[in-house]
Scaffold this motif. Structure first.
Motif, PDB file in Angstrom:
ATOM      1  N   VAL A 139      69.350 -23.548   5.580  1.00  0.00           N
ATOM      2  CA  VAL A 139      69.704 -22.166   5.864  1.00  0.00           C
ATOM      3  C   VAL A 139      68.425 -21.356   5.963  1.00  0.00           C
ATOM      4  O   VAL A 139      67.610 -21.348   5.047  1.00  0.00           O
ATOM      5  N   LYS A 140      68.230 -20.699   7.097  1.00  0.00           N
ATOM      6  CA  LYS A 140      67.081 -19.801   7.278  1.00  0.00           C
ATOM      7  C   LYS A 140      67.627 -18.391   7.455  1.00  0.00           C
ATOM      8  O   LYS A 140      68.615 -18.187   8.154  1.00  0.00           O
ATOM      9  N   VAL A 141      66.963 -17.437   6.801  1.00  0.00           N
ATOM     10  CA  VAL A 141      67.431 -16.055   6.822  1.00  0.00           C
ATOM     11  C   VAL A 141      66.396 -15.163   7.491  1.00  0.00           C
ATOM     12  O   VAL A 141      65.232 -15.156   7.113  1.00  0.00           O
ATOM     13  N   LEU A 142      66.851 -14.413   8.476  1.00  0.00           N
ATOM     14  CA  LEU A 142      66.006 -13.429   9.153  1.00  0.00           C
ATOM     15  C   LEU A 142      66.300 -12.079   8.520  1.00  0.00           C
ATOM     16  O   LEU A 142      67.459 -11.689   8.384  1.00  0.00           O
ATOM     17  N   THR A 143      65.251 -11.380   8.100  1.00  0.00           N
ATOM     18  CA  THR A 143      65.426 -10.102   7.416  1.00  0.00           C
ATOM     19  C   THR A 143      64.495  -9.057   8.015  1.00  0.00           C
ATOM     20  O   THR A 143      63.697  -9.372   8.899  1.00  0.00           O
ATOM     21  N   PHE A 144      64.595  -7.838   7.530  1.00  0.00           N
ATOM     22  CA  PHE A 144      63.745  -6.742   8.009  1.00  0.00           C
ATOM     23  C   PHE A 144      62.894  -6.253   6.848  1.00  0.00           C
ATOM     24  O   PHE A 144      63.423  -5.868   5.806  1.00  0.00           O
ATOM     25  N   ASP A 145      61.589  -6.287   7.014  1.00  0.00           N
ATOM     26  CA  ASP A 145      60.663  -5.818   5.990  1.00  0.00           C
ATOM     27  C   ASP A 145      60.369  -4.344   6.244  1.00  0.00           C
ATOM     28  O   ASP A 145      59.763  -3.985   7.257  1.00  0.00           O
ATOM     29  N   LYS A 146      60.798  -3.489   5.309  1.00  0.00           N
ATOM     30  CA  LYS A 146      60.618  -2.042   5.482  1.00  0.00           C
ATOM     31  C   LYS A 146      59.159  -1.628   5.389  1.00  0.00           C
ATOM     32  O   LYS A 146      58.745  -0.666   6.017  1.00  0.00           O
ATOM     33  N   VAL A 147      58.370  -2.356   4.591  1.00  0.00           N
ATOM     34  CA  VAL A 147      56.955  -2.026   4.433  1.00  0.00           C
ATOM     35  C   VAL A 147      56.188  -2.363   5.707  1.00  0.00           C
ATOM     36  O   VAL A 147      55.408  -1.563   6.222  1.00  0.00           O
ATOM     37  N   LYS A 148      56.407  -3.571   6.229  1.00  0.00           N
ATOM     38  CA  LYS A 148      55.717  -3.999   7.454  1.00  0.00           C
ATOM     39  C   LYS A 148      56.405  -3.461   8.705  1.00  0.00           C
ATOM     40  O   LYS A 148      55.863  -3.551   9.801  1.00  0.00           O
ATOM     41  N   ASN A 149      57.622  -2.946   8.549  1.00  0.00           N
ATOM     42  CA  ASN A 149      58.400  -2.371   9.643  1.00  0.00           C
ATOM     43  C   ASN A 149      58.631  -3.367  10.782  1.00  0.00           C
ATOM     44  O   ASN A 149      58.425  -3.059  11.949  1.00  0.00           O
ATOM     45  N   LYS A 150      59.039  -4.589  10.385  1.00  0.00           N
ATOM     46  CA  LYS A 150      59.319  -5.594  11.409  1.00  0.00           C
ATOM     47  C   LYS A 150      60.277  -6.652  10.884  1.00  0.00           C
ATOM     48  O   LYS A 150      60.470  -6.814   9.676  1.00  0.00           O
ATOM     49  N   LEU A 151      60.888  -7.368  11.808  1.00  0.00           N
ATOM     50  CA  LEU A 151      61.775  -8.488  11.489  1.00  0.00           C
ATOM     51  C   LEU A 151      60.929  -9.709  11.159  1.00  0.00           C
ATOM     52  O   LEU A 151      59.916  -9.957  11.818  1.00  0.00           O
ATOM     53  N   LEU A 152      61.347 -10.474  10.140  1.00  0.00           N
ATOM     54  CA  LEU A 152      60.628 -11.702   9.793  1.00  0.00           C
ATOM     55  C   LEU A 152      61.532 -12.630   8.988  1.00  0.00           C
ATOM     56  O   LEU A 152      62.601 -12.249   8.527  1.00  0.00           O
ATOM     57  N   TRP A 153      61.081 -13.882   8.828  1.00  0.00           N
ATOM     58  CA  TRP A 153      61.829 -14.862   8.050  1.00  0.00           C
ATOM     59  C   TRP A 153      61.700 -14.545   6.571  1.00  0.00           C
ATOM     60  O   TRP A 153      60.632 -14.201   6.102  1.00  0.00           O
ATOM     61  N   SER A 154      62.784 -14.685   5.831  1.00  0.00           N
ATOM     62  CA  SER A 154      62.746 -14.534   4.384  1.00  0.00           C
ATOM     63  C   SER A 154      62.100 -15.785   3.822  1.00  0.00           C
ATOM     64  O   SER A 154      62.506 -16.899   4.132  1.00  0.00           O
ATOM     65  N   GLU A 155      61.095 -15.604   2.973  1.00  0.00           N
ATOM     66  CA  GLU A 155      60.329 -16.748   2.465  1.00  0.00           C
ATOM     67  C   GLU A 155      60.742 -17.165   1.063  1.00  0.00           C
ATOM     68  O   GLU A 155      60.230 -18.130   0.531  1.00  0.00           O
ATOM     69  N   ASN A 156      61.659 -16.456   0.448  1.00  0.00           N
ATOM     70  CA  ASN A 156      62.007 -16.773  -0.934  1.00  0.00           C
ATOM     71  C   ASN A 156      63.219 -17.694  -1.050  1.00  0.00           C
ATOM     72  O   ASN A 156      63.847 -17.748  -2.086  1.00  0.00           O
ATOM     73  N   LEU A 157      63.545 -18.419   0.002  1.00  0.00           N
ATOM     74  CA  LEU A 157      64.692 -19.317  -0.032  1.00  0.00           C
ATOM     75  C   LEU A 157      64.235 -20.768  -0.085  1.00  0.00           C
ATOM     76  O   LEU A 157      63.452 -21.212   0.739  1.00  0.00           O
TER      77      LEU A 157
END
Length: 195
Positions: A163-181
Motif C-alpha cells: 500500500v502506497k499513500v499519496l499525501t499533501f505536505d502543507k509545509v512544502k506545499n506539494k503532493l508527495l508519497w507518505s514515507e511513514n508507512l
C-alpha cells in the motif's frame, strides 16, 4: 484445600479463551490478495475562497457609514455582531488520477462546514496490479481562471499487497508519497510470519 483448587481451576478456565484470542490476533492477516497492490490518496486540503473577503475595506466602509449617521442623528446605534458582507465559502478540491497515462478518476471533494468554509477531506483507495506504474495526479483548489494546479508525477514499483499513500505536505506545499508507512508483513516483528 478444595476452595484453593476451585480458585485455580476457575482462573485456568478463564485464561484459556484469552490465550486462544491472543495467539490468533497476533498473526498478521493480509487484507489484500497476493496479486493486488493499493494506491491510496489521503489528505486534507483547504480550497481557495470563492470570493476574497477584505476585512479592512469592510471596516472602513462600516466606519464611514457610522460617521454619516453620527452627523445626521448625533448618535450611533452600532451593530458589532453583524455578519460580513461576503461569503466564506471555499472551492471544492478537484483531484484527477492517472495510472500509466489512463485516467482512473476525476473527483471533486466538497469543503466541510455549514458555510462550506472548512477543509476538504480527500480519501480514495485504488487496487492496481503489482509492478512498475507511472502515477500522475493533478489537484486544483480553485475554479478561478489562471489558477495553476498542483501536479505530481512519479514512476514507482508496487509490490504484492503493498500500500502506497499519496499525501499533501502543507509545509512544502506539494503532493508527495507518505514515507511513514511500512507494510505489516515487512515489519521486524512479523518477518517470519507466513503470508
Amino acid at each position: 484445600m478444595m476452595n484453593k483448587v476451585n480458585w485455580v481451576a476457575g482462573i485456568i478456565i478463564l485464561l484459556l479463551p484469552a490465550l486462544f484470542v491472543m495467539k490468533y490476533t497476533a498473526v498478521p492477516y493480509p487484507f489484500y490478495a497476493a496479486d493486488v497492490a493499493v494506491l491510496k490518496i489521503a489528505f486534507q486540503h483547504t480550497g481557495q475562497r470563492v470570493k476574497e473577503y477584505d476585512e479592512i475595506g469592510s471596516l472602513r466602509e462600516r466606519a464611514k457609514k457610522y460617521r454619516e449617521e453620527l452627523k445626521k442623528n448625533k448618535e450611533i446605534k452600532m451593530n458589532l455582531t453583524s455578519k460580513q458582507s461576503t461569503t466564506r465559502e471555499r472551492f471544492p478540491v478537484e483531484v484527477e488520477l492517472f495510472i500509466d497515462g489512463k485516467s482512473l478518476q476525476k473527483k471533486k471533494y466538497q469543503p466541510a462546514g455549514r458555510q462550506k468554509d472548512a477543509v476538504s477531506v480527500i480519501y480514495d483507495a485504488f487496487e492496481i496490479s503489482p509492478g512498475k506504474h507511472r502515477v500522475k495526479v493533478i489537484m486544483t483548489d480553485s475554479a478561478k481562471e489562471g489558477t495553476i494546479p498542483y501536479t505530481f508525477e512519479d514512476t514507482v514499483e508496487f509490490g504484492s499487497r503493498e500500500v502506497k499513500v499519496l499525501t499533501f505536505d502543507k509545509v512544502k506545499n506539494k503532493l508527495l508519497w507518505s514515507e511513514n508507512l511500512i507494510p505489516i508483513l515487512q515489519r521486524p516483528e512479523y518477518a517470519n510470519a507466513e503470508s
